[in-house]
Design an enzyme around this catalytic site. Sequence first.
Site, PDB file in Angstrom:
ATOM      1  N   TYR A  82       0.914  -1.021  -0.129  1.00  0.00           N
ATOM      2  CA  TYR A  82       0.113  -0.231   0.016  1.00  0.00           C
ATOM      3  C   TYR A  82       0.850   1.264  -0.174  1.00  0.00           C
ATOM      4  O   TYR A  82       1.837   1.269   0.800  1.00  0.00           O
ATOM      5  CB  TYR A  82      -0.894  -0.125   0.935  1.00  0.00           C
ATOM      6  CG  TYR A  82      -1.980  -1.131   1.210  1.00  0.00           C
ATOM      7  CD1 TYR A  82      -3.186  -1.131   0.423  1.00  0.00           C
ATOM      8  CD2 TYR A  82      -1.582  -2.439   1.582  1.00  0.00           C
ATOM      9  CE1 TYR A  82      -4.055  -2.122   0.269  1.00  0.00           C
ATOM     10  CE2 TYR A  82      -2.693  -3.603   1.597  1.00  0.00           C
ATOM     11  CZ  TYR A  82      -3.576  -3.305   0.725  1.00  0.00           C
ATOM     12  OH  TYR A  82      -4.517  -4.590   0.648  1.00  0.00           O
ATOM     13  N   SER A  83       0.626   2.381  -0.933  1.00  0.00           N
ATOM     14  CA  SER A  83       1.296   3.399  -0.976  1.00  0.00           C
ATOM     15  C   SER A  83       1.021   4.302   0.501  1.00  0.00           C
ATOM     16  O   SER A  83      -0.263   4.363   0.924  1.00  0.00           O
ATOM     17  CB  SER A  83       0.893   4.392  -2.221  1.00  0.00           C
ATOM     18  OG  SER A  83       0.739   3.628  -3.150  1.00  0.00           O
ATOM     19  N   CYS A 259      -0.030   7.293 -11.037  1.00  0.00           N
ATOM     20  CA  CYS A 259      -0.109   6.181 -10.131  1.00  0.00           C
ATOM     21  C   CYS A 259      -2.007   5.890  -9.963  1.00  0.00           C
ATOM     22  O   CYS A 259      -2.877   6.720 -10.091  1.00  0.00           O
ATOM     23  CB  CYS A 259      -0.058   6.669  -8.460  1.00  0.00           C
ATOM     24  SG  CYS A 259      -0.113   5.285  -7.404  1.00  0.00           S
ATOM     25  N   GLU A 299       3.931   4.281 -11.144  1.00  0.00           N
ATOM     26  CA  GLU A 299       3.746   3.066 -10.078  1.00  0.00           C
ATOM     27  C   GLU A 299       2.072   2.823 -10.422  1.00  0.00           C
ATOM     28  O   GLU A 299       1.029   3.524  -9.822  1.00  0.00           O
ATOM     29  CB  GLU A 299       3.646   3.498  -8.809  1.00  0.00           C
ATOM     30  CG  GLU A 299       3.822   2.174  -7.933  1.00  0.00           C
ATOM     31  CD  GLU A 299       4.560   2.334  -6.776  1.00  0.00           C
ATOM     32  OE1 GLU A 299       5.765   1.958  -6.681  1.00  0.00           O
ATOM     33  OE2 GLU A 299       4.022   2.992  -5.627  1.00  0.00           O
ATOM     34  N   TYR A 301      -1.066  -0.518 -10.508  1.00  0.00           N
ATOM     35  CA  TYR A 301      -1.336  -1.771  -9.788  1.00  0.00           C
ATOM     36  C   TYR A 301      -2.642  -2.316 -10.309  1.00  0.00           C
ATOM     37  O   TYR A 301      -3.487  -1.299 -10.583  1.00  0.00           O
ATOM     38  CB  TYR A 301      -1.245  -1.725  -8.632  1.00  0.00           C
ATOM     39  CG  TYR A 301      -1.762  -0.709  -7.528  1.00  0.00           C
ATOM     40  CD1 TYR A 301      -3.024  -0.591  -7.127  1.00  0.00           C
ATOM     41  CD2 TYR A 301      -1.010   0.617  -7.364  1.00  0.00           C
ATOM     42  CE1 TYR A 301      -3.605   0.443  -6.486  1.00  0.00           C
ATOM     43  CE2 TYR A 301      -1.582   1.599  -6.526  1.00  0.00           C
ATOM     44  CZ  TYR A 301      -2.927   1.583  -6.302  1.00  0.00           C
ATOM     45  OH  TYR A 301      -3.542   2.370  -5.462  1.00  0.00           O
TER      46      TYR A 301
HETATM   47  P1  FAD Z   1      -6.553 -10.422  -2.843  1.00  0.00           P
HETATM   48  O1  FAD Z   1      -7.314 -11.289  -1.813  1.00  0.00           O
HETATM   49  O2  FAD Z   1      -5.358 -10.165  -3.140  1.00  0.00           O
HETATM   50  O3  FAD Z   1      -7.543 -10.450  -4.028  1.00  0.00           O
HETATM   51  C1  FAD Z   1      -7.154  -9.759  -5.178  1.00  0.00           C
HETATM   52  C2  FAD Z   1      -8.611  -9.594  -6.049  1.00  0.00           C
HETATM   53  O4  FAD Z   1      -8.991 -10.613  -6.574  1.00  0.00           O
HETATM   54  C3  FAD Z   1      -9.382  -8.811  -5.197  1.00  0.00           C
HETATM   55  O5  FAD Z   1     -10.484  -7.903  -5.964  1.00  0.00           O
HETATM   56  C4  FAD Z   1     -10.596 -10.273  -4.983  1.00  0.00           C
HETATM   57  O6  FAD Z   1     -11.772  -9.709  -4.805  1.00  0.00           O
HETATM   58  C5  FAD Z   1     -10.183 -10.821  -6.223  1.00  0.00           C
HETATM   59  N1  FAD Z   1     -10.525 -12.081  -6.209  1.00  0.00           N
HETATM   60  C6  FAD Z   1      -9.822 -13.231  -5.462  1.00  0.00           C
HETATM   61  N2  FAD Z   1     -10.497 -14.430  -5.568  1.00  0.00           N
HETATM   62  C7  FAD Z   1     -10.961 -14.328  -6.757  1.00  0.00           C
HETATM   63  C8  FAD Z   1     -11.742 -15.090  -7.608  1.00  0.00           C
HETATM   64  N3  FAD Z   1     -11.689 -16.598  -7.527  1.00  0.00           N
HETATM   65  N4  FAD Z   1     -12.340 -14.913  -8.595  1.00  0.00           N
HETATM   66  C9  FAD Z   1     -12.513 -13.516  -9.114  1.00  0.00           C
HETATM   67  N5  FAD Z   1     -11.933 -12.481  -8.462  1.00  0.00           N
HETATM   68  C10 FAD Z   1     -11.077 -13.015  -7.237  1.00  0.00           C
HETATM   69  N6  FAD Z   1      -4.480  -0.600  -2.740  1.00  0.00           N
HETATM   70  C11 FAD Z   1      -5.086   0.255  -2.306  1.00  0.00           C
HETATM   71  O7  FAD Z   1      -6.368   0.183  -1.757  1.00  0.00           O
HETATM   72  N7  FAD Z   1      -4.427   1.533  -1.750  1.00  0.00           N
HETATM   73  C12 FAD Z   1      -3.131   1.951  -2.069  1.00  0.00           C
HETATM   74  O8  FAD Z   1      -2.430   2.904  -1.705  1.00  0.00           O
HETATM   75  C13 FAD Z   1      -2.436   0.766  -2.826  1.00  0.00           C
HETATM   76  N8  FAD Z   1      -1.167   0.941  -3.226  1.00  0.00           N
HETATM   77  C14 FAD Z   1      -0.585  -0.167  -3.835  1.00  0.00           C
HETATM   78  C15 FAD Z   1       0.853   0.041  -4.373  1.00  0.00           C
HETATM   79  C16 FAD Z   1       1.543  -0.875  -4.804  1.00  0.00           C
HETATM   80  C17 FAD Z   1       3.046  -0.651  -5.403  1.00  0.00           C
HETATM   81  C18 FAD Z   1       0.988  -2.250  -5.272  1.00  0.00           C
HETATM   82  C19 FAD Z   1       1.533  -3.004  -6.172  1.00  0.00           C
HETATM   83  C20 FAD Z   1      -0.378  -2.235  -4.887  1.00  0.00           C
HETATM   84  C21 FAD Z   1      -1.254  -1.299  -4.033  1.00  0.00           C
HETATM   85  N9  FAD Z   1      -2.331  -1.508  -4.072  1.00  0.00           N
HETATM   86  C22 FAD Z   1      -3.003  -0.413  -3.184  1.00  0.00           C
HETATM   87  C23 FAD Z   1      -3.139  -2.615  -4.092  1.00  0.00           C
HETATM   88  C24 FAD Z   1      -3.015  -3.644  -2.804  1.00  0.00           C
HETATM   89  O9  FAD Z   1      -1.706  -4.122  -2.710  1.00  0.00           O
HETATM   90  C25 FAD Z   1      -3.796  -5.012  -2.950  1.00  0.00           C
HETATM   91  O10 FAD Z   1      -3.593  -5.675  -4.342  1.00  0.00           O
HETATM   92  C26 FAD Z   1      -5.374  -4.876  -3.047  1.00  0.00           C
HETATM   93  O11 FAD Z   1      -5.682  -4.257  -1.773  1.00  0.00           O
HETATM   94  C27 FAD Z   1      -6.136  -6.163  -3.188  1.00  0.00           C
HETATM   95  O12 FAD Z   1      -5.485  -6.994  -2.190  1.00  0.00           O
HETATM   96  P2  FAD Z   1      -6.577  -7.908  -1.205  1.00  0.00           P
HETATM   97  O13 FAD Z   1      -5.515  -8.790  -0.226  1.00  0.00           O
HETATM   98  O14 FAD Z   1      -7.505  -7.240  -0.541  1.00  0.00           O
HETATM   99  O15 FAD Z   1      -7.140  -8.834  -2.416  1.00  0.00           O
END
Ligand code: FAD
Length: 301
Positions: A82-83, A259, A299, A301
Amino acid sequence: MPDNILNRIDPNKSYPSFKAKEPFTAKVISNTRLVAKDCEDDIRHVVFSLENSGFRHVNGQSIGIIATGEDDKGRAYKQRIYSVASSALGDDGERKTLSLCVKRADTIGEDGVLYKGVCSNYICDLKEGDEVLCTGALGRALMLPVDEETKLILLATGTGIAPMRAFINHIYNDAKSWKGGVDFYFGGKRADEALYMNEVNSEISNHNNPNIKMNTYFAFSREMTNASGQKMYIQNKVGENIEQLWEDLKKGNFSLYICGLKGIEEGLDEVISAYASTQGADWMEMKKEFKKQKRWNVEVY
Ligand code: FAD
Ligand code: A2P
């Protein structure tokens, strides 16, 4: 430069680096919703206390968060990134806090099932006093330039606003001395999802310093249309101001940051390329050079 306005990596300094095996602990101070109750998305501003953590970062970096619990195979969850949405001095101005801007990432899969994002739900449900395991600081893709006369061109969709908020707070609250001005483009679905610039939280709109010239441009895809009658995307807004952007690119003293959603950069390339060719220039060649100079910073994502 005094350390308290440090806003970029100093190659002569060492920085603490917390890995997943030895994370630092941050304690939740507050967790507030950034959009109105009836918005379809849940997006939150979460403030953590860094006291006794030993953590430090510079503007534009990210952290990792390790959600508690385990996956369906019994393995601990991997960190998500997360940023940091606060400036290096934190929302408190004393380097004792760190803030994130997080969207609850729930998706309805092709099978019609609601899949809840693991870590975003964990963060969005945090309560005051909860302790969270974190890693970092991570990333060097979005660093502010040294020269405060640089024009900043900020482009964010959705939670991609997080590092932009860090930069804007640095400029208005911490350093207070940015002379280059800012053009800030924000893309979102609707005006009520303009993070930190809506009725629930308007702190970015409320910044006021007559010495800092900031122009803000909005692209609300579900409420506005572009010149072709299609959804207004952030690159279309840039297209409306392309002559200004071109002037900044030609002058050279700019630093541009992208971003948010993957795909923004491609859209932007199309818009700038089209204009560049009317000026007899090759945008992709120009961009290569700007990347080398660290003026083109992405950046997504
Ligand atoms: P996960 O559990 O990893 O799932 C990912 C997505 O897939 C979800 O939408 C979930 O609903 C979906 N999913 C899971 N299983 C299935 C399935 N079987 N079929 C269909 N869909 C499915 N996020 C922010 O909110 N704020 C930020 O500032 C931010 N900054 C970031 C900075 C960087 C450099 C990067 C790389 C990412 C950033 N992110 C940010 C994104 C964050 O890292 C996560 O990827 C995001 O919050 C989703 O993670 P999660 O664990 O909630 O979802
Ligand atoms: P839309 O979803 O209407 O197609 P959020 O993160 O809040 O969903 O905001 C992302 C914003 O970026 C939305 O307005 C979304 O529009 C828009 N968007 C989607 N795809 C692109 C793209 N390829 N280029 C630019 N903006 C996009």
